[in-house]
Design an enzyme around this catalytic site. Structure first.
Site, short mmCIF file in Angstrom:
data_model
loop_
_atom_site.label_atom_id
_atom_site.label_comp_id
_atom_site.label_asym_id
_atom_site.label_seq_id
_atom_site.Cartn_x
_atom_site.Cartn_y
_atom_site.Cartn_z
CG HIS A 166 32.98 10.15 11.60
ND1 HIS A 166 34.32 10.48 11.54
CD2 HIS A 166 32.32 11.20 11.03
CE1 HIS A 166 34.47 11.66 10.97
NE2 HIS A 166 33.26 12.11 10.63
CB THR A 173 26.34 11.51 5.29
OG1 THR A 173 27.44 10.75 5.81
CG2 THR A 173 25.05 10.72 5.50
CG LEU A 210 22.91 14.43 7.94
CD1 LEU A 210 22.11 14.42 6.65
CD2 LEU A 210 22.83 13.06 8.63
CG ASP A 211 29.82 12.46 9.09
OD1 ASP A 211 29.83 13.24 10.06
OD2 ASP A 211 29.99 11.23 9.18
CE LYS A 212 33.09 18.77 1.56
NZ LYS A 212 34.44 19.39 1.44
#
Length: 251
Positions: free
Chosen positions: A162, A57, A53-55
């Site tokens: 993304h 999120t 997961l993105d930072k």
């Protein structure tokens, strides 16, 4: 201590906080909090990542407790047999469900890919989205006297980098708090008027077949205080009750 939403002898799933990196990276040398190291120390066992997961999120993050299980789970992600659901708050009114079928070119990192000369080709990228609620607030952000927001359920079919953030920006409903693809003016307005500055994207649900037992697992990650705070201010409490926590510490 990170919130564990599922654990057995083969795998573990945690509710990743917004702002945490999944693993240590030299691209963010000043960061001190990492999910993998924290989970390893928390359970006293090595963990293997199977997705990320993105930072900014938050939400459900699945890890294996052996390389064998990691390989089996990775295959499920690769074959798109794991169902993922996210929730997001976006700019503007979204009035009906639809599918975004918009190819995305792999983004190069300015540092890590500095000397890479290969030109990436657009990759098929598909996202299902459906509106759950919308609100108009008597607050001027930008050129309009009021501001409109929508609560969405997002279901990515593919897993590009993304993807959800880029797809929502593509249809001109950027996710609130997205500093890369979003609306800077909207982000500042929401931060000022609603005291919310995080990316409003939450990985809320994972459904998949257990790689060892074959049982179907359905994992839900509840929303954090920042989400609850904004849901309350927009009058959206009760819209997605399974994600809500019983107590609000910020409202």
């Amino acid at each position: 201590m990170l919130e564990v939403i599922y654990q057995d002898q083969h795998l573990i799933a945690i509710n990743k906080p917004a702002g945490w990196l999944v693993h240590r990276s030299w691209l963010d040398r000043h960061e001190t909090r990492f999910v993998m190291q924290t989970v390893r120390d928390q359970i006293g066992q090595h963990v293997f990542p199977v997705h990320r997961l993105d930072k900014p999120t938050s939400g459900a993050l699945l890890m294996a407790l052996s390389s064998e299980v990691a390989c089996l789970l990775a295959q499920q992600f690769e074959h798109h047999t794991i169902e993922k659901k996210y929730h997001a708050i976006v700019r503007g009114y979204v009035n009906q469900a639809d599918i975004i079928n918009y190819a995305l070119t792999e983004e190069k990192d300015k540092i890590a890919d500095k000397y890479t000369s290969k030109i990436s080709q657009p990759q098929p990228s598909i996202t299902h989205y459906s509106p759950l609620a919308k609100v108009e607030c008597p607050i001027e952000i930008g050129r309009y006297p009021t501001s409109r927001f929508s609560l969405l359920a997002l279901r990515p079919i593919t897993g590009r980098k993304h993807q959800l953030r880029r797809h929502m920006a593509h249809i001109r409903h950027p996710i609130i708090g997205d500093t890369t693809y979003g609306d800077l003016r909207q982000n500042r307005g929401v931060s000022h008027h609603f005291a919310s500055s995080r990316l409003m994207l939450h990985a809320s649900y994972l459904s998949f077949k257990h790689p060892m037992t074959g049982d179907k697992l359905q994992l839900i990650a509840k929303s954090d205080d920042a989400w609850m705070h904004l849901l309350s201010q927009f009058g959206w409490l009760g819209i997605v009750p399974e994600l809500e926590r019983q107590h609000l510490s910020m409202v």
